[in-house]
Design a protein around this motif. Structure first.
Motif, PDB file in Angstrom:
ATOM      1  N   GLU A  72      22.519  -5.143  18.783  1.00 47.42           N
ATOM      2  CA  GLU A  72      21.820  -4.384  19.809  1.00 47.42           C
ATOM      3  C   GLU A  72      20.694  -5.240  20.381  1.00 47.42           C
ATOM      4  N   VAL A  73      20.705  -5.413  21.680  1.00 47.78           N
ATOM      5  CA  VAL A  73      19.684  -6.214  22.351  1.00 47.78           C
ATOM      6  C   VAL A  73      19.014  -5.372  23.425  1.00 47.78           C
ATOM      7  N   GLU A  74      17.796  -5.735  23.746  1.00 50.40           N
ATOM      8  CA  GLU A  74      17.069  -5.067  24.826  1.00 50.40           C
ATOM      9  C   GLU A  74      16.614  -6.125  25.809  1.00 50.40           C
ATOM     10  N   PRO A  75      17.383  -6.301  26.889  1.00 49.19           N
ATOM     11  CA  PRO A  75      16.967  -7.284  27.884  1.00 49.19           C
ATOM     12  C   PRO A  75      15.634  -6.861  28.513  1.00 49.19           C
ATOM     13  N   ARG A  76      14.805  -7.824  28.781  1.00 49.08           N
ATOM     14  CA  ARG A  76      13.490  -7.554  29.380  1.00 49.08           C
ATOM     15  C   ARG A  76      13.489  -8.016  30.832  1.00 49.08           C
ATOM     16  N   PHE A  77      13.119  -7.100  31.686  1.00 54.46           N
ATOM     17  CA  PHE A  77      12.993  -7.416  33.109  1.00 54.46           C
ATOM     18  C   PHE A  77      11.573  -7.094  33.543  1.00 54.46           C
ATOM     19  N   ALA A  78      11.018  -7.906  34.432  1.00 51.45           N
ATOM     20  CA  ALA A  78       9.632  -7.724  34.871  1.00 51.45           C
ATOM     21  C   ALA A  78       9.466  -6.469  35.716  1.00 51.45           C
ATOM     22  N   ASN A  79      10.493  -6.095  36.451  1.00 50.79           N
ATOM     23  CA  ASN A  79      10.349  -4.989  37.400  1.00 50.79           C
ATOM     24  C   ASN A  79      10.938  -3.656  36.931  1.00 50.79           C
ATOM     25  N   ALA A 107      13.181  -1.654  29.754  1.00 49.87           N
ATOM     26  CA  ALA A 107      14.274  -2.205  28.957  1.00 49.87           C
ATOM     27  C   ALA A 107      15.263  -1.105  28.577  1.00 49.87           C
ATOM     28  N   VAL A 108      16.539  -1.388  28.740  1.00 44.75           N
ATOM     29  CA  VAL A 108      17.612  -0.492  28.329  1.00 44.75           C
ATOM     30  C   VAL A 108      18.417  -1.227  27.266  1.00 44.75           C
ATOM     31  N   PRO A 109      18.604  -0.629  26.105  1.00 50.52           N
ATOM     32  CA  PRO A 109      19.360  -1.338  25.065  1.00 50.52           C
ATOM     33  C   PRO A 109      20.813  -1.552  25.477  1.00 50.52           C
ATOM     34  N   VAL A 110      21.373  -2.646  24.992  1.00 45.08           N
ATOM     35  CA  VAL A 110      22.778  -2.980  25.215  1.00 45.08           C
ATOM     36  C   VAL A 110      23.384  -3.283  23.855  1.00 45.08           C
ATOM     37  N   SER A 132      30.692  -5.078  25.492  1.00 48.02           N
ATOM     38  CA  SER A 132      29.331  -4.548  25.432  1.00 48.02           C
ATOM     39  C   SER A 132      29.302  -3.173  26.086  1.00 48.02           C
ATOM     40  N   TYR A 133      28.354  -2.368  25.637  1.00 49.85           N
ATOM     41  CA  TYR A 133      28.133  -1.035  26.171  1.00 49.85           C
ATOM     42  C   TYR A 133      26.648  -0.863  26.423  1.00 49.85           C
ATOM     43  N   ALA A 134      26.311  -0.201  27.512  1.00 47.12           N
ATOM     44  CA  ALA A 134      24.911   0.132  27.770  1.00 47.12           C
ATOM     45  C   ALA A 134      24.512   1.236  26.809  1.00 47.12           C
ATOM     46  N   GLY A 135      23.384   1.078  26.181  1.00 51.33           N
ATOM     47  CA  GLY A 135      22.906   2.072  25.225  1.00 51.33           C
ATOM     48  C   GLY A 135      22.904   1.502  23.822  1.00 51.33           C
ATOM     49  N   THR A 136      22.616   2.354  22.871  1.00 53.60           N
ATOM     50  CA  THR A 136      22.518   1.916  21.477  1.00 53.60           C
ATOM     51  C   THR A 136      23.908   1.750  20.866  1.00 53.60           C
ATOM     52  N   CYS A 137      23.972   0.963  19.810  1.00 47.93           N
ATOM     53  CA  CYS A 137      25.243   0.770  19.107  1.00 47.93           C
ATOM     54  C   CYS A 137      25.688   2.058  18.421  1.00 47.93           C
TER      55      CYS A 137
END
Length: 150
Positions: free
Chosen positions: A44-51, A54-57, A93-98
């Motif tokens: 499970e990863v949480e990409p970080r975006f400046a704008n 974070a949504v877990p993937v 991969s799926y958007a959201g938690t594992c």
């Protein structure tokens, strides 16, 4: 967070063998059973975006292997048990938690494992000659003057 799960798919496929073979070798009778077993790893990863937030993937990979187990007189012989074939890994991969994606991943892996059953059985049937050669090798080391070819 990284974890490897022995999913319910693995538990179901481990229950019944896809193929079994009886082999008489020397004075011993062996039973080889073959199982197609998936192993799923989740990350499970949480990409970080400046704008935006974070949504877990959930990123996952599944490896399906054909494993051989050998028994003699009802007792396991671990020296001859091993993985004999590994199918091409699948991933996604799926958007959201594992945790939320787990049932979808299990269903996808179960479909892949089911679709690979015929090939897994063919691999297991071809393994008979390999197992007999392994038994010959052990017998040649342990029995003086042993005849090859069981």
């Amino acid at each position: 967070m990284f974890l490897i799960l022995a999913s319910s798919v693995a538990a179901l496929s481990a229950a019944s063998p896809i193929h079994s073979a009886e082999i008489s070798h020397g004075a011993q009778a062996y039973t080889a059973s073959y199982h197609a077993q998936p192993a799923i790893s989740l990350r499970e990863v949480e990409p970080r975006f400046a704008n935006r937030g974070a949504v877990p993937v959930c990123r996952w990979q599944a490896d399906v292997t054909v494993n051989r187990a050998v028994a003699a007189q009802g007792r396991a012989v671990p020296a001859f048990g091993k993985a004999i074939h590994r199918f091409t890994p699948m991933s996604g991969s799926y958007a959201g938690t594992c945790t939320a994606a787990r049932s979808q991943i299990d269903a996808q892996v179960a479909r892949y494992t089911q679709a690979s059953t015929a090939q897994a059985v063919a691999v297991a049937q071809q393994d008979r000659a390999v197992l007999v050669n392994e038994l010959d090798g052990v017998r040649a080391l342990t029995v003086p003057g042993a005849v090859q070819g069981g």
